[in-house]
Design an enzyme around this catalytic site. Structure first.
Site, PDB file in Angstrom:
ATOM      1  N   CYS A  84       0.846  -1.398  -0.045  1.00 32.81           N
ATOM      2  CA  CYS A  84      -0.192  -0.016  -0.063  1.00 32.81           C
ATOM      3  C   CYS A  84       0.975   1.340   0.097  1.00 32.81           C
ATOM      4  O   CYS A  84       1.984   1.285   0.750  1.00 32.81           O
ATOM      5  CB  CYS A  84      -0.889   0.192   1.264  1.00 32.81           C
ATOM      6  SG  CYS A  84      -1.892   1.500   1.209  1.00 32.81           S
ATOM      7  N   CYS A  88       0.584   4.848   7.053  1.00 32.16           N
ATOM      8  CA  CYS A  88      -0.134   4.590   8.271  1.00 32.16           C
ATOM      9  C   CYS A  88       0.782   3.900   9.218  1.00 32.16           C
ATOM     10  O   CYS A  88       1.398   2.668   8.925  1.00 32.16           O
ATOM     11  CB  CYS A  88      -1.193   3.777   8.175  1.00 32.16           C
ATOM     12  SG  CYS A  88      -2.380   4.345   6.615  1.00 32.16           S
ATOM     13  N   CYS A  91       0.341   0.200  10.445  1.00 36.22           N
ATOM     14  CA  CYS A  91       0.096  -1.022   9.392  1.00 36.22           C
ATOM     15  C   CYS A  91       1.108  -1.818   8.746  1.00 36.22           C
ATOM     16  O   CYS A  91       2.085  -1.465   8.401  1.00 36.22           O
ATOM     17  CB  CYS A  91      -0.652  -0.263   8.396  1.00 36.22           C
ATOM     18  SG  CYS A  91      -1.467  -1.414   7.256  1.00 36.22           S
ATOM     19  N   CYS A 128     -16.675  -9.033   5.842  1.00 39.11           N
ATOM     20  CA  CYS A 128     -16.027  -7.710   5.604  1.00 39.11           C
ATOM     21  C   CYS A 128     -14.772  -7.905   4.724  1.00 39.11           C
ATOM     22  O   CYS A 128     -13.833  -8.749   5.122  1.00 39.11           O
ATOM     23  CB  CYS A 128     -15.646  -6.773   7.036  1.00 39.11           C
ATOM     24  SG  CYS A 128     -15.017  -5.369   6.724  1.00 39.11           S
ATOM     25  N   CYS A 159     -19.911  -5.879   3.928  1.00 44.08           N
ATOM     26  CA  CYS A 159     -18.840  -4.757   4.293  1.00 44.08           C
ATOM     27  C   CYS A 159     -17.472  -4.431   3.594  1.00 44.08           C
ATOM     28  O   CYS A 159     -17.068  -5.619   3.243  1.00 44.08           O
ATOM     29  CB  CYS A 159     -18.585  -4.903   5.799  1.00 44.08           C
ATOM     30  SG  CYS A 159     -17.558  -3.216   6.415  1.00 44.08           S
ATOM     31  N   CYS A 219     -19.230   2.691   8.999  1.00 47.18           N
ATOM     32  CA  CYS A 219     -18.610   1.697   9.853  1.00 47.18           C
ATOM     33  C   CYS A 219     -17.410   2.578   9.929  1.00 47.18           C
ATOM     34  O   CYS A 219     -16.540   2.738   9.358  1.00 47.18           O
ATOM     35  CB  CYS A 219     -18.390   0.489   9.426  1.00 47.18           C
ATOM     36  SG  CYS A 219     -17.307  -0.494  10.678  1.00 47.18           S
ATOM     37  N   ARG A 291     -18.176  -2.489  18.005  1.00 46.88           N
ATOM     38  CA  ARG A 291     -17.314  -3.500  17.846  1.00 46.88           C
ATOM     39  C   ARG A 291     -15.823  -3.665  18.450  1.00 46.88           C
ATOM     40  O   ARG A 291     -15.112  -3.017  18.299  1.00 46.88           O
ATOM     41  CB  ARG A 291     -17.239  -3.895  16.196  1.00 46.88           C
ATOM     42  CG  ARG A 291     -16.307  -5.176  15.856  1.00 46.88           C
ATOM     43  CD  ARG A 291     -16.254  -5.425  14.367  1.00 46.88           C
ATOM     44  NE  ARG A 291     -17.611  -5.378  13.883  1.00 46.88           N
ATOM     45  CZ  ARG A 291     -17.983  -4.313  13.139  1.00 46.88           C
ATOM     46  NH1 ARG A 291     -17.236  -3.590  12.786  1.00 46.88           N
ATOM     47  NH2 ARG A 291     -19.492  -4.245  12.645  1.00 46.88           N
TER      48      ARG A 291
END
Ligand code: SAM
Ligand code: DTB
Ligand code: SF4
Length: 360
Positions: A84, A88, A91, A128, A159, A219, A291
């Protein structure tokens, strides 16, 4: 419905002076009333309550809107792993960090549908699908839309979390049958720059706007334990609670420290503080499904049970999250059974009848 009406709960008189009462809950967006914003001070005042007072308040709110013994189960699949372009700091999938993860291509639709079928057979209600992208490209849309259609046809809620979306992408996903889009604010705006530099807070808010406008349920949550302060946690919750309307689904992640990422050595968050954050989310977003997301393995059974008491009513279910392990399915079944809790059947949010926001 086994939810206990608030009026039937016997409360013992309080012997000492009551703890200071933070700002009243703002008018519900579902009720169509004018909304007061939650100030960061008011949210922080909730965090500062004695633990027992905080949990009682959270439980009362929870029982007013949900069956407290019902658990929504979502299973995650990484449909495109690693490589990616974003930075972040938490991550494993960022190409800016030296982690052990190998990047892969977008999975075939059939492989995704097989995984969804297995998740359904194991008892999940929502599937998801997560992709390690800054945002999906035009050539990705056709297979993504097929995934949504085919997973939905299995009778699961759908999701996706694919990074930033524009308005057209959000509408196309909605038309294919996407129920929820996950896009987290991750942290307080004031702490955000210490964690991510390749996209702005406003970028995230814009994507949430497109999702909302397309009619896909939102979400949106964050990560705790990235070295932020309690004030930052209060700031994150205030941001989420002040979205208008607030998200239907609020994932609370605890940082999973990953070797090779800048946050690898971050000291773990006190589990009591984690539970406090869940309680504050429940109080400020009464009808949201909250969640327990990443980090359940580190929390252990007792802290998770406290988090359920604090109003968490959903969890990621399945042996893996995206790139890291999750609590094992047998262990989760055992935990729910020991607590006398039950999973919601797919498509059934486990609300009580007074919950217009999530009852349909
Ligand atoms: N790439 C997309 C994006 O970031 O919008 C979707 C996938 S991304 C992995 C989804 C969310 O997972 C992140 O926003 C973050 O909140 C959470 N997450 C990722 N890595 C994590 C970690 N190591 N610990 C806790 N939560 C994490
Ligand atoms: C969310 O808030 N948490 C999930 C989901 N949305 C996509 C992701 C958790 C990822 C944990 C680290 C990993 O497995 O890579
Ligand atoms: Fe990419 Fe999402 Fe990981 Fe950020 S959280 S690096 S956007 S996969």
């Amino acid at each position: 419905m086994s939810a206990v009406p608030v009026s039937t709960i016997v409360l013992h008189p309080r012997p000492a002076a009551p703890a200071p009462a933070p700002a009243p809950e703002p008018a519900s967006p579902a009720a169509g009333g004018a909304r007061d914003a939650w100030s960061v001070d008011a949210v922080q005042a909730l965090f500062e309550l004695p633990f027992a007072d905080l949990l009682l308040r959270a439980q009362l709110v929870h029982r007013e809107h949900f069956d407290p013994n019902a658990m929504q189960l979502s299973t995650l699949l990484s449909i495109k792993t690693g490589g990616c372009s974003e930075d972040c700091a938490y991550c494993s999938q960022s190409s800016h960090h030296e982690t052990e993860l190998k990047a892969g291509k977008l999975l075939e639709v059939e492989a995704v549908v097989d995984a969804a079928r297995a998740a359904k057979d194991a008892g999940a209600g929502r599937f998801c699908m997560g992709a390690a992208w800054r945002s999906p490209q035009a050539r990705h849309m056709e297979p993504l839309l097929r995934m949504v259609r085919e997973v939905k046809a299995l009778g699961l809620e759908t999701c996706m979390t694919l990074g930033m979306l524009d308005a057209q992408q959000a509408r196309a996903l909605q038309a294919a049958g996407l129920d929820y889009y996950n896009h987290n604010l991750d942290t307080d705006p004031d702490y955000y720059g210490a964690v991510i530099t390749t996209r702005t807070y406003q970028d995230r808010l814009d994507t949430l706007e497109h999702v909302r406008a397309a009619g896909v349920k939102v979400c949106c949550g964050g990560i705790l334990g990235m070295g932020e302060s309690r004030r930052h946690r209060a700031g994150l919750v205030a941001q989420l609670a002040n979205l208008d309307p607030y998200p239907e689904s609020v994932p609370i992640n605890q940082l999973v420290p990953i070797e090779g990422t800048p946050l690898a050595g971050t000291p773990p968050l006190d589990p009591i503080e984690f539970v406090r954050t869940v309680a504050v989310a429940r109080i400020t977003m009464p009808r949201a499904v909250v969640r327990l997301s990443a980090g359940r393995q580190q929390l252990g059974d007792a802290a998770q049970a406290l988090a359920f008491l604090a109003g968490a009513n959903s969890m990621f279910y399945g042996d893996r999250l995206l790139t890291t392990g999750n609590a094992e399915v047998d262990r989760d079944r055992d935990l729910l059974q020991r607590l006398g809790m039950h999973a919601n059947p797919p498509g059934e949010p486990g609300t009580n009848s007074r919950n217009p926001a999530t009852a349909g």
